[in-house]
Design a protein around this motif. Structure first.
Motif, short mmCIF file in Angstrom:
data_model
loop_
_atom_site.label_atom_id
_atom_site.label_comp_id
_atom_site.label_asym_id
_atom_site.label_seq_id
_atom_site.Cartn_x
_atom_site.Cartn_y
_atom_site.Cartn_z
N PRO A 197 0.81 -1.23 0.00
CA PRO A 197 0.00 0.00 0.00
C PRO A 197 0.84 1.28 0.00
CG PRO A 197 -0.86 -1.54 1.60
CD PRO A 197 0.40 -2.12 1.08
N VAL A 198 1.97 1.25 0.70
CA VAL A 198 2.82 2.44 0.71
C VAL A 198 3.30 2.74 -0.71
CG1 VAL A 198 5.06 3.35 1.45
CG2 VAL A 198 3.56 2.28 3.10
N ILE A 199 3.75 1.69 -1.41
CA ILE A 199 4.24 1.88 -2.77
C ILE A 199 3.11 2.38 -3.67
CG2 ILE A 199 5.09 0.65 -4.82
CD1 ILE A 199 6.70 -1.09 -2.87
N ALA A 200 1.89 1.88 -3.44
CA ALA A 200 0.76 2.30 -4.27
C ALA A 200 0.20 3.65 -3.85
CB ALA A 200 -0.33 1.25 -4.21
N GLY A 201 0.90 4.34 -2.94
CA GLY A 201 0.49 5.70 -2.60
C GLY A 201 -0.70 5.77 -1.68
N MET A 202 -0.99 4.68 -0.96
CA MET A 202 -2.13 4.72 -0.06
C MET A 202 -1.72 4.93 1.38
SD MET A 202 -4.02 1.55 -1.89
CE MET A 202 -5.68 1.74 -1.27
N GLY A 203 -0.46 5.24 1.59
CA GLY A 203 0.00 5.54 2.94
C GLY A 203 0.12 4.29 3.80
N LEU A 204 0.28 4.53 5.09
CA LEU A 204 0.43 3.42 6.02
C LEU A 204 -0.93 2.79 6.27
CD1 LEU A 204 2.75 5.44 8.32
CD2 LEU A 204 3.44 3.53 6.91
N ASN A 205 -1.01 1.50 6.04
CA ASN A 205 -2.30 0.83 6.06
C ASN A 205 -2.70 0.41 7.47
OD1 ASN A 205 -4.59 -0.52 5.46
ND2 ASN A 205 -3.57 -2.28 4.56
N PHE A 206 -3.40 1.30 8.18
CA PHE A 206 -3.84 0.97 9.53
C PHE A 206 -4.87 -0.15 9.50
CE2 PHE A 206 -2.10 5.17 10.10
CZ PHE A 206 -1.53 5.12 11.36
N ALA A 207 -5.43 -0.42 8.30
CA ALA A 207 -6.48 -1.42 8.20
C ALA A 207 -5.94 -2.84 8.25
CB ALA A 207 -7.29 -1.22 6.94
N ILE A 208 -4.63 -3.05 8.46
CA ILE A 208 -4.16 -4.43 8.60
C ILE A 208 -4.79 -5.08 9.82
CG2 ILE A 208 -1.99 -4.19 7.34
CD1 ILE A 208 -0.59 -4.22 10.05
N VAL A 209 -5.33 -4.25 10.72
CA VAL A 209 -6.12 -4.79 11.83
C VAL A 209 -7.21 -5.71 11.30
CG1 VAL A 209 -7.65 -4.15 13.71
CG2 VAL A 209 -5.71 -2.72 13.18
N ILE A 210 -7.83 -5.30 10.20
CA ILE A 210 -8.92 -6.09 9.63
C ILE A 210 -8.38 -7.40 9.08
CG2 ILE A 210 -10.70 -6.08 7.85
CD1 ILE A 210 -10.80 -3.03 8.25
N GLY A 211 -7.18 -7.35 8.50
CA GLY A 211 -6.53 -8.58 8.05
C GLY A 211 -6.28 -9.52 9.21
N ALA A 212 -5.80 -8.92 10.31
CA ALA A 212 -5.54 -9.74 11.50
C ALA A 212 -6.82 -10.43 11.95
CB ALA A 212 -4.98 -8.87 12.62
#
Lengths: 352, 365
Positions: free
Chosen positions: B71-86
């Motif tokens: 996501p950082v490379i794709a310009g979406m910033g730091l993905n706080f939503a990895i919580v949802i992945g967890a």
């Protein structure tokens, strides 16, 4: 029917309409339930409304001046708590203690608000993300300071260690309920917190007046259309600064009002998520990240706090074993409303 | 003679400049190396103990941190939503717990069950983030909080009720809702100790490290493909990427799905090491800790590499291991150390967000 629904949504927005409907359902369920006293539920809601009112009002200057939803309200909350502790340290009691705390908090909040405003002027467009994490980091930094600040009053420090402030400080002998008890009267056997509500209305009135002064109008213009305001000779950065400072000051006063009604000062991690509740309330009232009025504050705080207060006993009666349902409602409603507002700001196609 | 001297001087200057630029470019990791050394020294913990812990924690946490890179490379910033992945990962684990399949088979089955959930969640997250361009970070953060509410609703109230599960080992005595802590002994260390060797008394979870390394290579590979080029184009300028004919919305959703799926698998690896699932708390800090780690490694909102992720995990977790002890020895209060590490996690995220916003703001002018 559909046309009316559409018109309602257009006029008040999804959050306000849906929360109102939810609230009406809850109240009608409550009135059918045995052993549920609707008047006392309403009075409880009034207490919560008075408690939270000024914290929600603090969002107005911030939104109006163009810095958006202020997730960094915890800065003001921290200075308010510090002032609250200082007033106990000076061994004041009653109304004097409360107003001394308010007076101490104002210059503290003003300084912090100034620094915060300075920072916000350098991160235009990212105020919300920066504000959130600035709030989080300062709450945890302050947690260290609560442990090492040289407070001496035995009411506040841990009894065994002799230093370090307690997690919750009881205000029973200090200034608990000083506003709540002012002019309060009984309604169906429940005490109405007249003083707190009057105090809240007074601040709403002050804010209403302020928004109509020259500075207030300039601030609104700066928030509304910064480029246009700049062109017509308004110093946009200065107006944003004023908005942030007022917001922080109101945050400080707001938490003191909250604490006197609640009866405790809550330190350490307690202020972490408080800005979210205030933001959710004003958004439910119909405000957006760009536009807020006093009416949004009042209707928002009434709807949100009434929902929280009434949902707890109603759910408990309905599903006696249901766990944490009202807390879950709080999390889902407040974050859902903020999410909705974020999707409505309109995406600017810039990189971020 | 003079000429040679001059050349020597020039060379020396060049070196100096090089060292200086290395120092300034890596100021954050260097600062944390110093902090870690101070922490280790004052904590009085043995280097062997700290290394052992750090190696375990690399295996446990690195995949969650790697999930942030795309996501950082794709310009979406730091993905706080990895919580949802967890959370998706935990759903997989809970299903395996209900079926009660242990060992490496259970682990793989958890991965299998978690993946469709992760893909679905990633798709939704991507959809929402496409509506909030330019505010991805705050949105993904709030989305995480929102999801935590839904999580409680489903696993505290629906399971055993609407979702028919009758397993007294995991369901609360009142008949519905998951218990606060689920024992995962049946899959604990199934990956870590599949092959385990000791080098100088330090346990090395070989298979876990290999798996994580494979993911690192895969991430690197994705970045090099056509898809990765598109991501980079998005990251550089969304507008130009769109004009150049890239379906930006679709690519952003793909980036989000990759990230969320990796986070789900990362959480499963994390839990098989820990051995207990704190049903209502295990996912809470995932986003914050992973993001703080990658930032400490020197990444920013717009640039992140695998090396930075690795360095970050090592530094952040060293600090994590030593700070309570160090706080106790330095200030006579372990709590100060605890609060200090929380402050470090929040503070480092805060500062790097401020720096990024300032840069963006000044470049706009």
């Amino acid at each position: 029917m559909r046309g009316m629904w559409r018109r309602l949504i257009d006029k008040y927005g999804y959050p306000k309409v849906s929360i109102t409907i939810l609230l009406i359902i809850l109240i009608s369920v409550a009135s059918c339930q045995k052993g549920q006293s609707v008047p006392s539920l309403l009075v409880d809601s009034l207490i919560r409304i008075g408690m939270n009112g000024i914290l929600v009002l603090a969002m107005v200057p911030s939104i109006v001046s163009g810095t958006g939803l202020n997730f960094g309200l915890s800065l003001g909350i921290l200075t308010g708590l510090l002032a609250g502790c200082m007033s106990i340290e000076f061994n004041l009691r009653g109304g004097t203690a409360f107003f001394a705390a308010v007076l101490i908090s104002i210059p503290l909040s003003a300084v912090v608000g100034y620094l915060y405003g300075w920072l916000l002027n350098r991160v235009k467009g990212d105020e919300m993300t920066v504000g959130t994490y600035l709030g989080f980091s300062l709450v945890s930094l302050m947690s260290i300071f609560w442990l090492i600040l040289p407070f001496k009053s035995p009411e506040m420090v841990w009894a065994i260690k002799g230093r370090g402030l307690r997690t919750t400080i009881s205000l029973t002998d200090r200034y608990a309920k000083v506003l709540d008890n002012f002019l309060s009267f009984k309604f169906f056997g429940n005490k109405i917190p007249t003083g707190t509500l009057l105090f809240f209305c007074f601040f709403c009135f002050l804010m209403w007046l302020f928004l109509r002064t020259k500075t207030g109008v300039a601030m609104t213009a700066a928030g509304d259309n910064p480029r246009f305001a700049e062109a017509s000779g308004i110093n946009v950065n200065k107006q944003r600064m004023i908005g942030t400072v007022i917001c922080t000051i109101l945050g400080g006063i707001g938490i003191l009002v909250y604490a006197q009604s609640f009866g405790f000062l809550q330190l350490y991690q307690a202020p972490l998520m408080m800005p979210f509740a205030a933001i959710a309330a004003i958004l439910i009232g119909g405000a957006s990240a760009k536009n807020a009025k006093i009416s949004h504050v009042i209707s928002g705080v009434i709807l949100f706090q009434a929902l929280l207060t009434i949902s707890l006993p109603v759910f408990n009666k309905m599903i006696p074993e249901g766990a944490n349902l009202s807390e879950i409602v709080r999390i889902i409603v407040s974050n859902g409303v903020i999410l909705y507002a974020l999707t409505k700001v309109g995406g600017d196609e810039c990189n971020g | 003679m003079d000429n040679i001297d001059l050349k020597k001087n020039l060379k020396k200057n060049n070196y100096k400049r090089k060292i200086f630029s290395v120092l300034t470019n890596n100021s954050v990791p260097i600062l944390f190396v110093i902090l870690c050394i101070i922490g280790v020294y004052y904590s009085g913990l043995s280097v062997k103990y700290v290394t052992d812990e750090v190696v375990t924690r690399i295996g446990r946490n690195l995949l969650l941190v790697l999930a942030l890179i795309i996501p950082v490379i794709a310009g979406m910033g730091l993905n706080f939503a990895i919580v949802i992945g967890a959370m998706a990962g935990q759903i997989g684990i809970i299903i395996v717990k209900i079926l009660d399949i242990g060992g490496i088979g259970g682990f793989l089955l958890a991965v299998l069950f978690a993946t469709p959930f992760a893909i679905l969640f990633g798709y939704w997250t991507g959809k929402i983030l496409n509506k909030t361009k330019g505010r991805e970070m705050i949105t993904s953060m709030i989305l995480g909080f929102f999801a935590m509410g839904l999580w409680q609703l489903v696993f505290l109230n629906f399971i055993g009720n609407i979702i028919p599960v009758k397993n007294p080992e995991i369901i609360l005595s009142r008949g519905f809702g998951l218990k606060n802590a689920l024992d995962l002994k049946f899959i604990q260390y199934s990956l870590d100790r599949a092959i385990s060797i000791k080098i100088m008394g330090i346990n090395i979870p070989v298979v876990t490290l290999i798996v994580v390394a494979l993911f690192a290579i895969a991430t690197k590979y994705i970045v090099k493909t056509k898809l990765g080029q598109d991501f980079r184009a998005l990251g550089q300028n969304l507008h130009i990427a769109k004009v150049a004919g890239i379906n930006t919305d679709k690519k952003r959703i793909i980036a989000m799905i990759i990230s969320i799926v990796m986070a789900a698998w990362g959480q499963i690896i994390f839990l098989q090491n820990i051995g207990t699932l704190n049903t209502y708390a295990s996912h809470e800090q995932v986003g914050m800790f992973a993001i703080a780690a990658i930032l400490i490694g020197g990444a920013t909102v717009t640039k992140a590499t695998i090396g930075e992720a690795l360095v970050g995990v090592i530094l952040f977790h060293t600090l994590f291991i030593v700070s309570p002890q160090a706080g106790n020895n330095m200030f006579g209060d372990a709590q100060i150390g605890e609060f200090f590490r929380v402050f470090i996690a929040y503070g480092v995220i805060g500062i790097s967000l401020v720096l990024h916003a300032m840069q963006k703001h000044s470049s706009k002018k």
